[in-house]
Design a protein around this motif. Structure first.
Motif, PDB file in Angstrom:
ATOM      1  N   ASP A  50     -57.374  90.090   0.636  1.00  0.00           N
ATOM      2  CA  ASP A  50     -57.517  88.639   0.567  1.00  0.00           C
ATOM      3  C   ASP A  50     -57.239  88.029   1.941  1.00  0.00           C
ATOM      4  O   ASP A  50     -56.681  88.654   2.835  1.00  0.00           O
ATOM      5  CB  ASP A  50     -56.546  88.099  -0.484  1.00  0.00           C
ATOM      6  CG  ASP A  50     -56.744  86.628  -0.769  1.00  0.00           C
ATOM      7  OD1 ASP A  50     -57.864  86.137  -0.552  1.00  0.00           O
ATOM      8  OD2 ASP A  50     -55.775  85.962  -1.204  1.00  0.00           O
TER       9      ASP A  50
ATOM     10  N   GLY B  89     -61.061  87.127  -3.500  1.00  0.00           N
ATOM     11  CA  GLY B  89     -61.163  88.417  -4.177  1.00  0.00           C
ATOM     12  C   GLY B  89     -62.313  89.281  -3.717  1.00  0.00           C
ATOM     13  O   GLY B  89     -63.004  89.004  -2.736  1.00  0.00           O
TER      14      GLY B  89
ATOM     15  N   CYS C 223     -55.786  91.873  -4.418  1.00  0.00           N
ATOM     16  CA  CYS C 223     -56.918  91.367  -5.196  1.00  0.00           C
ATOM     17  C   CYS C 223     -57.535  92.538  -5.953  1.00  0.00           C
ATOM     18  O   CYS C 223     -57.174  93.694  -5.725  1.00  0.00           O
ATOM     19  CB  CYS C 223     -57.968  90.709  -4.288  1.00  0.00           C
ATOM     20  SG  CYS C 223     -58.698  91.811  -3.063  1.00  0.00           S
TER      21      CYS C 223
END
Length: 565
Positions: free
Chosen positions: A84, A120, A142
Protein backbone atom coordinates in the motif's frame (compact mmCIF):
# COMPACT_ATOMS: atom_id res chain seq x y z
CA UNK A 1 -14.96 17.50 28.04
CA UNK A 2 -15.69 14.37 30.08
CA UNK A 3 -13.27 13.36 32.82
CA UNK A 4 -13.24 9.61 33.27
CA UNK A 5 -11.25 8.11 36.14
CA UNK A 6 -10.29 4.59 35.15
CA UNK A 7 -11.35 1.73 37.45
CA UNK A 8 -8.72 1.36 40.14
CA UNK A 9 -7.06 -2.05 40.59
CA UNK A 10 -7.59 -4.26 43.63
CA UNK A 11 -5.60 -2.59 46.45
CA UNK A 12 -4.40 -5.95 47.83
CA UNK A 13 -2.89 -6.83 44.43
CA UNK A 14 -1.42 -3.33 44.12
CA UNK A 15 0.22 -3.55 47.56
CA UNK A 16 1.66 -6.98 46.75
CA UNK A 17 3.09 -5.69 43.46
CA UNK A 18 4.47 -2.55 45.13
CA UNK A 19 6.24 -4.66 47.77
CA UNK A 20 7.70 -7.18 45.29
CA UNK A 21 9.01 -4.40 43.02
CA UNK A 22 10.04 -1.90 45.69
CA UNK A 23 7.93 0.90 44.17
CA UNK A 24 5.21 3.11 45.61
CA UNK A 25 1.51 2.36 45.30
CA UNK A 26 0.90 4.88 42.52
CA UNK A 27 3.43 3.16 40.23
CA UNK A 28 2.12 -0.30 41.12
CA UNK A 29 -1.43 0.83 40.35
CA UNK A 30 -0.37 2.16 36.93
CA UNK A 31 1.31 -1.16 36.15
CA UNK A 32 -1.75 -3.16 37.21
CA UNK A 33 -3.92 -1.04 34.91
CA UNK A 34 -1.64 -2.10 32.06
CA UNK A 35 -2.03 -5.79 32.83
CA UNK A 36 1.19 -6.12 34.81
CA UNK A 37 0.50 -8.12 37.98
CA UNK A 38 3.67 -10.06 38.81
CA UNK A 39 7.39 -9.44 39.17
CA UNK A 40 8.10 -11.39 35.96
CA UNK A 41 5.49 -9.42 34.02
CA UNK A 42 7.00 -6.19 35.33
CA UNK A 43 10.47 -7.31 34.25
CA UNK A 44 9.14 -8.00 30.76
CA UNK A 45 7.34 -4.64 30.71
CA UNK A 46 10.32 -2.56 31.86
CA UNK A 47 12.97 -4.60 30.07
CA UNK A 48 11.52 -5.78 26.75
CA UNK A 49 13.76 -8.30 25.04
CA UNK A 50 14.00 -9.52 21.48
CA UNK A 51 13.81 -12.98 23.04
CA UNK A 52 10.18 -12.13 23.89
CA UNK A 53 9.22 -12.21 20.19
CA UNK A 54 7.08 -15.17 19.22
CA UNK A 55 8.19 -17.90 16.86
CA UNK A 56 6.98 -16.69 13.44
CA UNK A 57 6.06 -20.23 12.45
CA UNK A 58 3.18 -20.06 14.93
CA UNK A 59 1.39 -17.92 12.34
CA UNK A 60 -0.95 -19.81 10.03
CA UNK A 61 0.57 -20.46 6.57
CA UNK A 62 4.04 -19.21 7.54
CA UNK A 63 5.64 -22.51 6.52
CA UNK A 64 3.92 -22.31 3.12
CA UNK A 65 5.09 -18.73 2.58
CA UNK A 66 8.71 -19.54 3.39
CA UNK A 67 8.68 -22.67 1.25
CA UNK A 68 7.27 -20.75 -1.76
CA UNK A 69 9.86 -17.95 -1.44
CA UNK A 70 12.72 -20.40 -1.09
CA UNK A 71 11.47 -22.27 -4.17
CA UNK A 72 11.36 -18.99 -6.12
CA UNK A 73 14.95 -18.24 -5.10
CA UNK A 74 16.10 -21.73 -5.97
CA UNK A 75 14.51 -21.53 -9.43
CA UNK A 76 15.63 -17.96 -10.10
CA UNK A 77 12.07 -16.59 -10.34
CA UNK A 78 11.34 -12.87 -10.38
CA UNK A 79 9.62 -11.71 -7.18
CA UNK A 80 7.45 -8.58 -6.95
CA UNK A 81 7.03 -6.99 -3.51
CA UNK A 82 3.69 -5.12 -3.56
CA UNK A 83 2.41 -2.77 -0.86
CA UNK A 84 0.00 0.00 0.00
CA UNK A 85 1.00 3.66 -0.45
CA UNK A 86 0.78 4.71 3.19
CA UNK A 87 3.50 4.52 5.86
CA UNK A 88 2.67 0.95 6.87
CA UNK A 89 2.71 -0.24 3.27
CA UNK A 90 5.80 1.61 2.08
CA UNK A 91 7.86 0.65 5.13
CA UNK A 92 6.75 -2.97 4.68
CA UNK A 93 7.78 -2.97 1.01
CA UNK A 94 11.10 -1.36 1.92
CA UNK A 95 11.68 -3.95 4.65
CA UNK A 96 10.84 -7.01 2.57
CA UNK A 97 12.57 -5.90 -0.62
CA UNK A 98 15.78 -4.78 1.08
CA UNK A 99 15.98 -8.00 3.10
CA UNK A 100 15.44 -10.21 0.04
CA UNK A 101 17.87 -8.17 -2.04
CA UNK A 102 20.56 -8.70 0.60
CA UNK A 103 20.98 -12.22 -0.79
CA UNK A 104 18.83 -12.46 -3.95
CA UNK A 105 18.84 -9.96 -6.85
CA UNK A 106 15.61 -10.77 -8.75
CA UNK A 107 13.34 -8.60 -6.62
CA UNK A 108 11.23 -5.65 -7.78
CA UNK A 109 8.81 -3.39 -5.92
CA UNK A 110 5.41 -1.95 -6.76
CA UNK A 111 3.33 0.69 -4.99
CA UNK A 112 -0.09 1.37 -6.56
CA UNK A 113 -0.96 4.88 -7.65
CA UNK A 114 -3.46 6.25 -5.12
CA UNK A 115 -5.38 8.08 -7.84
CA UNK A 116 -5.25 5.74 -10.82
CA UNK A 117 -5.43 2.40 -8.99
CA UNK A 118 -6.76 3.14 -5.52
CA UNK A 119 -6.12 1.11 -2.41
CA UNK A 120 -4.90 -2.47 -2.40
CA UNK A 121 -3.97 -5.07 -4.99
CA UNK A 122 -4.66 -3.78 -8.50
CA UNK A 123 -4.99 -5.21 -11.99
CA UNK A 124 -2.28 -2.76 -13.07
CA UNK A 125 0.10 -4.16 -10.47
CA UNK A 126 -0.59 -7.73 -11.56
CA UNK A 127 -0.12 -6.74 -15.21
CA UNK A 128 3.19 -5.11 -14.25
CA UNK A 129 4.27 -8.39 -12.62
CA UNK A 130 3.23 -10.32 -15.71
CA UNK A 131 5.00 -7.92 -18.10
CA UNK A 132 8.21 -8.22 -16.07
CA UNK A 133 8.16 -11.99 -15.75
CA UNK A 134 7.35 -12.05 -12.03
CA UNK A 135 5.80 -15.35 -10.96
CA UNK A 136 5.44 -14.52 -7.27
CA UNK A 137 3.88 -11.44 -5.65
CA UNK A 138 4.34 -10.77 -1.94
CA UNK A 139 1.55 -8.36 -0.94
CA UNK A 140 2.06 -6.33 2.24
CA UNK A 141 -0.51 -4.35 4.23
CA UNK A 142 -3.18 -5.29 1.70
CA UNK A 143 -4.69 -8.26 -0.13
CA UNK A 144 -6.84 -9.90 2.54
CA UNK A 145 -10.00 -9.10 0.56
CA UNK A 146 -8.49 -9.29 -2.93
CA UNK A 147 -10.26 -12.48 -3.97
CA UNK A 148 -10.86 -11.45 -7.59
CA UNK A 149 -7.39 -9.91 -8.00
CA UNK A 150 -5.62 -13.02 -6.73
CA UNK A 151 -7.75 -15.13 -9.06
CA UNK A 152 -6.73 -12.84 -11.93
CA UNK A 153 -3.07 -13.27 -11.00
CA UNK A 154 -3.49 -17.03 -10.79
CA UNK A 155 -4.93 -17.05 -14.30
CA UNK A 156 -1.64 -15.53 -15.45
CA UNK A 157 0.44 -18.10 -13.61
CA UNK A 158 1.39 -15.71 -10.80
CA UNK A 159 1.32 -16.90 -7.19
CA UNK A 160 0.46 -14.68 -4.22
CA UNK A 161 1.67 -14.51 -0.64
CA UNK A 162 -0.45 -12.11 1.41
CA UNK A 163 0.86 -10.37 4.56
CA UNK A 164 -1.99 -8.33 5.99
CA UNK A 165 -3.43 -7.27 9.32
CA UNK A 166 -6.87 -6.04 8.29
CA UNK A 167 -10.01 -7.99 9.10
CA UNK A 168 -10.64 -10.83 6.65
CA UNK A 169 -13.97 -11.64 5.09
CA UNK A 170 -15.53 -15.10 5.42
CA UNK A 171 -13.74 -16.16 2.24
CA UNK A 172 -9.97 -15.80 1.84
CA UNK A 173 -8.17 -15.20 -1.46
CA UNK A 174 -6.76 -18.30 -3.18
CA UNK A 175 -3.15 -17.39 -2.35
CA UNK A 176 -0.29 -19.78 -1.65
CA UNK A 177 -0.19 -18.34 1.87
CA UNK A 178 -2.35 -15.83 3.74
CA UNK A 179 -0.49 -14.41 6.73
CA UNK A 180 -2.92 -12.46 8.89
CA UNK A 181 -3.09 -12.89 12.67
CA UNK A 182 -6.74 -11.76 12.54
CA UNK A 183 -7.72 -14.92 10.64
CA UNK A 184 -10.21 -16.90 12.73
CA UNK A 185 -8.19 -20.06 12.17
CA UNK A 186 -4.84 -18.45 13.08
CA UNK A 187 -3.67 -19.15 16.62
CA UNK A 188 -0.74 -16.75 16.58
CA UNK A 189 -0.38 -15.37 20.15
CA UNK A 190 -0.55 -11.68 19.17
CA UNK A 191 -3.02 -10.27 16.65
CA UNK A 192 -2.30 -6.52 16.83
CA UNK A 193 0.67 -6.41 14.44
CA UNK A 194 0.64 -3.76 11.73
CA UNK A 195 1.20 -4.72 8.08
CA UNK A 196 4.93 -4.07 8.33
CA UNK A 197 4.94 -6.14 11.51
CA UNK A 198 3.42 -9.12 9.68
CA UNK A 199 6.02 -8.61 6.96
CA UNK A 200 8.73 -8.62 9.63
CA UNK A 201 7.48 -11.97 10.94
CA UNK A 202 7.90 -13.38 7.43
CA UNK A 203 11.42 -11.93 7.27
CA UNK A 204 12.11 -13.43 10.69
CA UNK A 205 10.94 -16.86 9.47
CA UNK A 206 13.08 -16.59 6.34
CA UNK A 207 16.05 -15.60 8.48
CA UNK A 208 15.56 -18.61 10.77
CA UNK A 209 15.42 -20.82 7.71
CA UNK A 210 18.76 -19.37 6.61
CA UNK A 211 20.42 -19.83 10.03
CA UNK A 212 20.27 -16.13 10.87
CA UNK A 213 19.31 -14.85 14.31
CA UNK A 214 17.15 -11.94 15.42
CA UNK A 215 20.33 -9.91 15.91
CA UNK A 216 20.86 -10.04 12.14
CA UNK A 217 17.53 -8.21 11.70
CA UNK A 218 17.90 -5.34 14.17
CA UNK A 219 18.83 -2.87 11.43
CA UNK A 220 15.35 -3.31 9.91
CA UNK A 221 13.51 -2.35 13.10
CA UNK A 222 13.59 1.39 12.38
CA UNK A 223 11.10 0.64 9.59
CA UNK A 224 8.92 -1.52 11.84
CA UNK A 225 8.83 1.07 14.64
CA UNK A 226 7.88 3.78 12.15
CA UNK A 227 4.98 1.65 10.87
CA UNK A 228 3.80 0.80 14.39
CA UNK A 229 3.74 4.49 15.33
CA UNK A 230 2.08 5.64 12.11
CA UNK A 231 -0.61 2.96 12.02
CA UNK A 232 -1.69 3.68 15.63
CA UNK A 233 -1.68 0.00 16.62
CA UNK A 234 -1.49 -0.95 20.32
CA UNK A 235 2.00 -0.69 21.74
CA UNK A 236 1.62 -3.87 23.73
CA UNK A 237 3.09 -7.36 23.42
CA UNK A 238 5.29 -7.80 20.37
CA UNK A 239 4.59 -4.27 19.15
CA UNK A 240 6.11 -2.92 22.38
CA UNK A 241 9.27 -4.97 21.85
CA UNK A 242 9.56 -4.01 18.18
CA UNK A 243 8.85 -0.33 18.89
CA UNK A 244 11.35 -0.20 21.76
CA UNK A 245 14.22 -1.65 19.76
CA UNK A 246 13.18 0.16 16.59
CA UNK A 247 13.36 3.49 18.42
CA UNK A 248 16.86 2.58 19.57
CA UNK A 249 17.84 2.08 15.92
CA UNK A 250 16.23 5.39 14.93
CA UNK A 251 18.15 7.17 17.69
CA UNK A 252 21.53 5.49 17.16
CA UNK A 253 21.97 4.12 13.64
CA UNK A 254 18.96 4.80 11.40
CA UNK A 255 19.02 3.92 7.73
CA UNK A 256 20.13 6.87 5.55
CA UNK A 257 16.56 7.65 4.45
CA UNK A 258 15.30 8.11 7.99
CA UNK A 259 18.51 9.89 9.00
CA UNK A 260 17.94 12.36 6.16
CA UNK A 261 14.40 13.05 7.44
CA UNK A 262 15.37 13.66 11.05
CA UNK A 263 18.80 15.28 10.87
CA UNK A 264 17.31 18.78 11.23
CA UNK A 265 15.28 17.87 14.32
CA UNK A 266 16.78 19.53 17.38
CA UNK A 267 16.13 16.67 19.77
CA UNK A 268 18.69 14.24 21.11
CA UNK A 269 16.27 11.35 21.64
CA UNK A 270 13.18 10.83 19.50
CA UNK A 271 10.05 9.25 20.97
CA UNK A 272 7.14 7.42 19.38
CA UNK A 273 5.33 10.76 19.38
CA UNK A 274 8.12 12.28 17.29
CA UNK A 275 7.81 9.40 14.83
CA UNK A 276 4.05 9.99 14.60
CA UNK A 277 4.28 13.75 14.08
CA UNK A 278 7.63 14.19 12.29
CA UNK A 279 8.69 11.09 10.39
CA UNK A 280 5.34 9.51 9.46
CA UNK A 281 3.68 12.57 7.86
CA UNK A 282 6.64 13.06 5.57
CA UNK A 283 6.69 9.43 4.44
CA UNK A 284 2.93 9.59 3.97
CA UNK A 285 3.17 12.81 1.96
CA UNK A 286 4.82 10.94 -0.92
CA UNK A 287 1.78 8.73 -1.53
CA UNK A 288 -0.71 11.46 -0.68
CA UNK A 289 0.63 14.11 -3.05
CA UNK A 290 2.75 12.36 -5.67
CA UNK A 291 3.47 8.62 -5.47
CA UNK A 292 4.40 6.13 -2.77
CA UNK A 293 7.44 5.10 -4.81
CA UNK A 294 9.19 8.23 -3.54
CA UNK A 295 8.94 6.84 0.00
CA UNK A 296 10.31 3.43 -1.01
CA UNK A 297 13.19 5.08 -2.86
CA UNK A 298 13.99 7.08 0.27
CA UNK A 299 13.77 4.15 2.68
CA UNK A 300 15.81 1.74 0.56
CA UNK A 301 18.58 4.18 -0.40
CA UNK A 302 21.87 3.43 1.35
CA UNK A 303 23.84 6.43 0.09
CA UNK A 304 23.25 9.33 2.46
CA UNK A 305 23.75 12.04 -0.18
CA UNK A 306 21.18 10.37 -2.45
CA UNK A 307 18.83 9.91 0.51
CA UNK A 308 19.11 13.60 1.36
CA UNK A 309 18.00 14.41 -2.18
CA UNK A 310 14.93 12.18 -1.84
CA UNK A 311 14.22 13.65 1.60
CA UNK A 312 14.31 17.18 0.17
CA UNK A 313 11.74 16.17 -2.47
CA UNK A 314 9.52 14.64 0.20
CA UNK A 315 9.87 17.75 2.38
CA UNK A 316 8.44 19.75 -0.52
CA UNK A 317 5.57 17.29 -0.92
CA UNK A 318 4.85 17.54 2.80
CA UNK A 319 4.66 21.33 2.55
CA UNK A 320 2.12 20.94 -0.26
CA UNK A 321 0.20 18.46 1.89
CA UNK A 322 0.00 20.96 4.75
CA UNK A 323 -1.38 23.67 2.46
CA UNK A 324 -4.03 21.33 1.01
CA UNK A 325 -4.96 20.05 4.45
CA UNK A 326 -5.53 23.59 5.74
CA UNK A 327 -7.52 24.69 2.68
CA UNK A 328 -9.80 21.63 2.50
CA UNK A 329 -10.46 21.63 6.25
CA UNK A 330 -11.63 25.25 6.03
CA UNK A 331 -13.90 24.41 3.07
CA UNK A 332 -15.34 21.37 4.86
CA UNK A 333 -16.08 23.33 8.04
CA UNK A 334 -17.85 26.00 5.96
CA UNK A 335 -19.92 23.27 4.27
CA UNK A 336 -21.02 21.90 7.65
CA UNK A 337 -22.01 25.40 8.79
CA UNK A 338 -23.99 26.10 5.62
CA UNK A 339 -25.81 22.77 5.77
CA UNK A 340 -26.66 23.28 9.46
CA UNK A 341 -25.51 19.74 10.26
CA UNK A 342 -24.76 20.55 13.90
CA UNK A 343 -27.30 18.20 15.48
CA UNK A 344 -26.40 15.07 13.56
CA UNK A 345 -24.50 12.14 15.00
CA UNK A 346 -22.16 12.01 12.00
CA UNK A 347 -20.20 14.36 9.77
CA UNK A 348 -20.40 13.53 6.04
CA UNK A 349 -19.02 16.08 3.58
CA UNK A 350 -18.29 15.92 -0.14
CA UNK A 351 -16.63 18.10 -2.73
CA UNK A 352 -15.52 16.60 -5.98
CA UNK A 353 -12.26 18.49 -6.37
CA UNK A 354 -10.86 17.77 -2.89
CA UNK A 355 -7.46 16.12 -3.05
CA UNK A 356 -7.88 12.42 -2.35
CA UNK A 357 -4.50 12.26 -0.64
CA UNK A 358 -5.48 14.43 2.33
CA UNK A 359 -9.14 13.60 2.98
CA UNK A 360 -8.16 11.24 5.82
CA UNK A 361 -6.24 14.02 7.54
CA UNK A 362 -9.18 16.39 7.00
CA UNK A 363 -11.56 13.85 8.57
CA UNK A 364 -9.36 13.82 11.68
CA UNK A 365 -9.30 17.63 11.73
CA UNK A 366 -13.11 17.82 11.54
CA UNK A 367 -13.39 15.56 14.58
CA UNK A 368 -11.44 18.17 16.53
CA UNK A 369 -14.36 20.59 15.92
CA UNK A 370 -17.34 18.22 15.60
CA UNK A 371 -16.60 15.20 17.76
CA UNK A 372 -18.44 12.42 15.92
CA UNK A 373 -17.79 9.69 13.30
CA UNK A 374 -16.67 11.49 10.14
CA UNK A 375 -16.52 10.78 6.42
CA UNK A 376 -14.87 13.05 3.86
CA UNK A 377 -15.75 12.29 0.22
CA UNK A 378 -14.17 13.29 -3.05
CA UNK A 379 -14.47 12.13 -6.65
CA UNK A 380 -12.22 9.31 -7.80
CA UNK A 381 -12.77 8.55 -11.48
CA UNK A 382 -16.41 7.61 -11.98
CA UNK A 383 -16.87 6.78 -8.28
CA UNK A 384 -16.86 8.66 -5.00
CA UNK A 385 -14.18 7.78 -2.47
CA UNK A 386 -14.09 8.59 1.23
CA UNK A 387 -11.89 8.34 4.27
CA UNK A 388 -13.59 7.54 7.56
CA UNK A 389 -12.39 8.44 11.04
CA UNK A 390 -14.05 7.66 14.33
CA UNK A 391 -14.26 8.79 17.93
CA UNK A 392 -12.96 6.84 20.90
CA UNK A 393 -14.69 3.49 21.48
CA UNK A 394 -16.93 3.62 18.37
CA UNK A 395 -16.26 1.07 15.61
CA UNK A 396 -16.71 2.89 12.31
CA UNK A 397 -15.79 -0.26 10.36
CA UNK A 398 -18.85 -2.04 11.80
CA UNK A 399 -21.01 0.97 10.93
CA UNK A 400 -19.79 0.85 7.32
CA UNK A 401 -20.42 -2.90 7.22
CA UNK A 402 -24.05 -2.21 8.15
CA UNK A 403 -24.24 0.07 5.09
CA UNK A 404 -22.52 -2.39 2.73
CA UNK A 405 -25.53 -2.56 0.38
CA UNK A 406 -24.69 1.00 -0.74
CA UNK A 407 -20.93 0.49 -1.10
CA UNK A 408 -18.65 -0.77 -3.83
CA UNK A 409 -15.68 -1.41 -1.56
CA UNK A 410 -14.66 -0.74 2.01
CA UNK A 411 -11.96 -1.81 4.43
CA UNK A 412 -9.98 -0.70 7.41
CA UNK A 413 -10.05 -0.67 11.20
CA UNK A 414 -12.22 0.35 14.12
CA UNK A 415 -11.06 3.98 13.97
CA UNK A 416 -10.04 4.47 10.34
CA UNK A 417 -11.43 3.09 7.10
CA UNK A 418 -11.75 3.80 3.40
CA UNK A 419 -14.63 3.23 1.00
CA UNK A 420 -15.87 3.79 -2.54
CA UNK A 421 -19.40 3.97 -3.90
CA UNK A 422 -21.31 4.94 -7.02
CA UNK A 423 -22.38 8.57 -7.05
CA UNK A 424 -26.07 7.67 -7.26
CA UNK A 425 -25.71 5.71 -4.00
CA UNK A 426 -24.35 8.69 -2.06
CA UNK A 427 -27.68 10.11 -0.77
CA UNK A 428 -28.95 6.69 0.42
CA UNK A 429 -25.60 5.82 1.96
CA UNK A 430 -25.36 9.12 3.80
CA UNK A 431 -28.85 8.65 5.22
CA UNK A 432 -28.19 5.03 6.21
CA UNK A 433 -24.82 5.84 7.82
CA UNK A 434 -26.41 8.56 9.97
CA UNK A 435 -29.20 6.18 11.00
CA UNK A 436 -26.79 3.35 11.88
CA UNK A 437 -24.56 5.59 13.97
CA UNK A 438 -27.53 7.31 15.67
CA UNK A 439 -28.96 3.90 16.62
CA UNK A 440 -25.72 2.39 17.90
CA UNK A 441 -23.55 5.11 19.44
CA UNK A 442 -23.86 5.89 23.14
CA UNK A 443 -24.44 9.64 23.67
CA UNK A 444 -21.40 9.86 25.96
CA UNK A 445 -19.15 8.82 23.07
CA UNK A 446 -20.02 12.08 21.30
CA UNK A 447 -18.36 14.08 24.09
CA UNK A 448 -14.55 14.12 24.08
CA UNK A 449 -13.14 12.17 27.00
CA UNK A 450 -10.00 12.52 29.07
CA UNK A 451 -9.15 9.13 30.50
CA UNK A 452 -7.48 9.53 33.90
CA UNK A 453 -5.20 6.85 35.29
CA UNK A 454 -5.13 7.94 38.92
CA UNK A 455 -5.71 10.73 41.40
CA UNK A 456 -2.52 11.87 43.11
CA UNK A 457 -1.24 14.78 45.15
CA UNK A 458 1.54 17.11 44.01
CA UNK A 459 3.68 15.66 46.80
CA UNK A 460 3.66 12.30 44.99
CA UNK A 461 5.54 13.84 42.06
CA UNK A 462 9.21 13.28 42.77
CA UNK A 463 12.24 12.87 40.48
CA UNK A 464 12.23 9.12 41.25
CA UNK A 465 8.53 8.86 40.39
CA UNK A 466 9.16 10.57 37.05
CA UNK A 467 12.23 8.39 36.29
CA UNK A 468 10.04 5.30 36.70
CA UNK A 469 7.30 6.81 34.51
CA UNK A 470 9.90 7.36 31.78
CA UNK A 471 10.55 3.62 31.84
CA UNK A 472 6.90 3.04 30.84
CA UNK A 473 7.88 4.23 27.34
CA UNK A 474 7.30 3.76 24.47
CA UNK A 475 3.81 5.18 24.90
CA UNK A 476 0.91 4.60 22.55
CA UNK A 477 -2.46 2.84 22.35
CA UNK A 478 -2.69 0.24 25.11
CA UNK A 479 0.04 2.06 27.05
CA UNK A 480 -0.77 5.73 26.87
CA UNK A 481 1.15 8.44 28.72
CA UNK A 482 -0.16 8.33 32.30
CA UNK A 483 -2.71 11.04 33.04
CA UNK A 484 -3.33 12.23 36.59
CA UNK A 485 -5.97 14.19 38.49
CA UNK A 486 -5.08 16.50 41.35
CA UNK A 487 -7.73 18.44 43.28
CA UNK A 488 -7.68 21.70 45.22
CA UNK A 489 -4.89 23.45 43.36
CA UNK A 490 -4.15 27.15 43.67
CA UNK A 491 -2.26 29.26 41.16
CA UNK A 492 0.57 31.27 42.68
CA UNK A 493 -0.71 34.45 41.04
CA UNK A 494 1.60 34.42 38.06
CA UNK A 495 -0.83 32.67 35.70
CA UNK A 496 -1.07 34.17 32.24
CA UNK A 497 -1.98 33.53 28.61
CA UNK A 498 1.04 33.00 26.36
CA UNK A 499 1.81 32.31 22.72
CA UNK A 500 1.53 34.47 19.62
CA UNK A 501 -2.24 34.48 19.84
CA UNK A 502 -2.23 34.12 23.63
CA UNK A 503 -4.00 30.79 23.23
CA UNK A 504 -1.96 28.83 25.80
CA UNK A 505 -2.14 28.93 29.59
CA UNK A 506 0.92 29.09 31.83
CA UNK A 507 0.53 28.61 35.59
CA UNK A 508 2.54 27.90 38.70
CA UNK A 509 0.37 25.66 40.84
CA UNK A 510 0.51 24.68 44.49
CA UNK A 511 -1.36 22.39 46.81
CA UNK A 512 -1.51 22.89 50.55
CA UNK A 513 1.66 21.61 52.20
CA UNK A 514 3.59 21.00 48.99
CA UNK A 515 6.02 22.78 46.73
CA UNK A 516 4.63 24.05 43.49
CA UNK A 517 5.12 23.09 39.86
CA UNK A 518 5.11 25.01 36.64
CA UNK A 519 2.21 24.02 34.39
CA UNK A 520 1.47 24.59 30.72
CA UNK A 521 -1.89 24.07 29.05
CA UNK A 522 -1.79 24.28 25.26
CA UNK A 523 -5.02 25.75 23.90
CA UNK A 524 -6.39 26.30 27.41
CA UNK A 525 -6.07 30.10 27.65
CA UNK A 526 -9.89 30.44 27.58
CA UNK A 527 -9.89 28.85 31.06
CA UNK A 528 -7.46 31.36 32.51
CA UNK A 529 -10.00 32.95 34.84
CA UNK A 530 -10.83 29.58 36.42
CA UNK A 531 -7.30 29.41 37.75
CA UNK A 532 -6.19 33.00 38.10
CA UNK A 533 -8.82 34.53 40.39
CA UNK A 534 -7.75 32.81 43.57
CA UNK A 535 -10.15 29.90 43.11
CA UNK A 536 -9.29 26.36 44.04
CA UNK A 537 -9.46 24.20 40.94
CA UNK A 538 -8.87 20.63 39.78
CA UNK A 539 -6.48 19.74 37.00
CA UNK A 540 -5.94 16.78 34.73
CA UNK A 541 -2.40 16.51 33.40
CA UNK A 542 0.58 14.42 32.44
CA UNK A 543 4.10 15.02 33.70
CA UNK A 544 7.02 16.03 31.51
CA UNK A 545 10.26 17.96 31.63
CA UNK A 546 10.83 21.63 30.86
CA UNK A 547 14.29 22.72 29.78
CA UNK A 548 14.97 26.44 30.23
CA UNK A 549 18.37 28.18 30.26
CA UNK A 550 20.11 24.83 30.62
CA UNK A 551 18.05 23.85 33.68
CA UNK A 552 15.63 20.90 33.56
CA UNK A 553 12.58 20.85 35.84
CA UNK A 554 9.44 18.77 36.06
CA UNK A 555 6.27 20.44 34.84
CA UNK A 556 2.59 19.57 34.49
CA UNK A 557 1.29 19.30 30.92
CA UNK A 558 -2.32 20.35 31.54
CA UNK A 559 -5.09 18.55 29.64
CA UNK A 560 -8.01 20.37 31.28
CA UNK A 561 -8.95 22.32 34.43
CA UNK A 562 -12.22 22.98 36.21
CA UNK A 563 -13.33 24.74 39.37
CA UNK A 564 -14.60 23.07 42.50
CA UNK A 565 -18.38 23.09 42.61
Amino acid sequence: MRWNLKPQPNPINVNHLATSLGVDGAVASLLAQRGVHTYDEARQFFRPSLDDLHNPYLMKDMDKAVERIETAIEKGENILVFGDYDVDGTTAVSLMSSYLKSFYPNVDTYIPDRYKEGYGVSDAGIDYADDNGCTLIIALDCGIKSIDKVAYANSKGIDFIICDHHRPSDTLPAAIAVLDPKRDDCNYPYDELCGCGVGFKLVQALAMNRNQTINDLISYLDLVATAIAADIVPITGENRVLAKFGLQVINTSPRPGIKALIQNIKKQVLTISDVVFVIAPRINAAGRIKHGNYAVQLLTEFNLAEAEGFAAQIEGLNADRKDLDKQITAEALLQIERNSDHDKKTTVVFQEDWHKGVIGIVASRLIETYYRPTLVFTRSGDKLAASARSVKDFDVYNALEACAEHLEQFGGHMYAAGLTLKEEQYPQFRQKFEAVVADTIHPDLLIPEISIDAEINLGDITPKFFRILKQFEPFGPGNMTPVFLTQNLIDSGFGKAIGKGEEHLKLYVKQEGTEGFGAIGFGLAAKKDLACKGNAFDAVYSIDENVWNGETTLQLRLRDIRCEE
